[in-house]
Write an enzyme that holds these catalytic residues in place. Sequence first.
Site, mmCIF file in Angstrom:
data_model
loop_
_atom_site.group_PDB
_atom_site.id
_atom_site.type_symbol
_atom_site.label_atom_id
_atom_site.label_comp_id
_atom_site.label_asym_id
_atom_site.label_seq_id
_atom_site.Cartn_x
_atom_site.Cartn_y
_atom_site.Cartn_z
ATOM 1 C CG HIS A 1 52.872 30.114 48.072
ATOM 2 N ND1 HIS A 1 52.676 28.858 48.599
ATOM 3 C CD2 HIS A 1 54.178 30.415 48.273
ATOM 4 C CE1 HIS A 1 53.828 28.421 49.110
ATOM 5 N NE2 HIS A 1 54.748 29.341 48.913
ATOM 6 C CD GLU B 1 57.360 31.651 50.180
ATOM 7 O OE1 GLU B 1 56.647 31.287 51.137
ATOM 8 O OE2 GLU B 1 57.913 30.842 49.409
ATOM 9 C CG HIS C 1 58.422 29.220 45.138
ATOM 10 N ND1 HIS C 1 57.122 29.629 44.907
ATOM 11 C CD2 HIS C 1 58.440 28.733 46.407
ATOM 12 C CE1 HIS C 1 56.396 29.414 45.991
ATOM 13 N NE2 HIS C 1 57.172 28.859 46.912
ATOM 14 N NE ARG D 1 53.460 18.999 48.879
ATOM 15 C CZ ARG D 1 52.465 18.542 49.615
ATOM 16 N NH1 ARG D 1 51.425 17.962 49.026
ATOM 17 N NH2 ARG D 1 52.511 18.622 50.929
#
Length: 323
Positions: free
Chosen positions: A103, A120, A178, A198
């Site tokens: 991200h 996150e 991740h 991605r």
Amino acid sequence: MKLYPLKFEPLYKYRLWGGEKLKTQLNKEYTESSIGESWEISDVKGDETQVLNGELKGQTLKQLINTYKGDFVGEAVYKAFGEDFPLLIKFIDAKTPLSIQVHPSNELAKERHNSFGKNEMWYVMQADKDAELIVGFEKEINKEEYQKHLEDDTILNVMHHETVAKGDTFYIPTGRIHAIGSGVLLAEIQQTSDVTYRIYDYNRVDATTGKERELHNDQALDAIDFTYHSEFKTSYETKANTANKLVHSPYFKTNFIKVENELEKDYSNLDSFVIYMCVSGSLEISHADDTYALNTGETILLPATVNAVKITASQADLLEIYL
């Protein structure tokens, strides 16, 4: 109208890697197959959750903030974010692995997508035998070596794979590569953002489109943090009826609370809303002569003016989230 603890109607998201645990283990009600995410509290444009209970039923977060401002989110939160709710709260069920992804930071996300970044955290609620997460790199690696592994289709060899169990917790700052592996059910707390790059997707074809999903390797290259870390899992205590520090970041703070019998919480000195995610067991929350049931896989939001609640349970585990 006085504000009160609010439940929201979840939004269920199809994912090609989704399974049935949101239904079978968290008692979510939906008819679609391959549901991978339950968006519990969301202000993402086009995916705004609505209040489920009481006189404010049907209201979105933006409508609530527009009406109640700092009384709803906290004065400091309102000053910082205005009418944008800063967090997105989810439960995620991965029947098969998610893509390897990253991200962008707040700065990069703002520049490219006019969005928040996506810092996150994950709290594992259940994991099948040998289930794992991918978090960061297994060894020191530079940008050129990373690109070579992508070209050779060996990128998985340099990722850090970690077998997980219930209660394992990971903070995923922006820039950290991740992925959630197959057989993992978890709670996710993140900034309000739906921006994901991605980098690898196992060459899978989405049955709904008949195509491989888009990769974003050019964009991801500038977003990745190549710093090597020897440890990724978060250590924390589990003392009963205590707000045990779990993940405290600049973007949200999360504590783990093991509720046994009765617990009173006083938020009069906290200038923020509070979110509870029930990750095990069931409990009751009492406030202003009303009682709210909360079971495993359910979420409730306490507006900033809800200064005191009493929580009752024989035994239950809560994530306590605020800014």
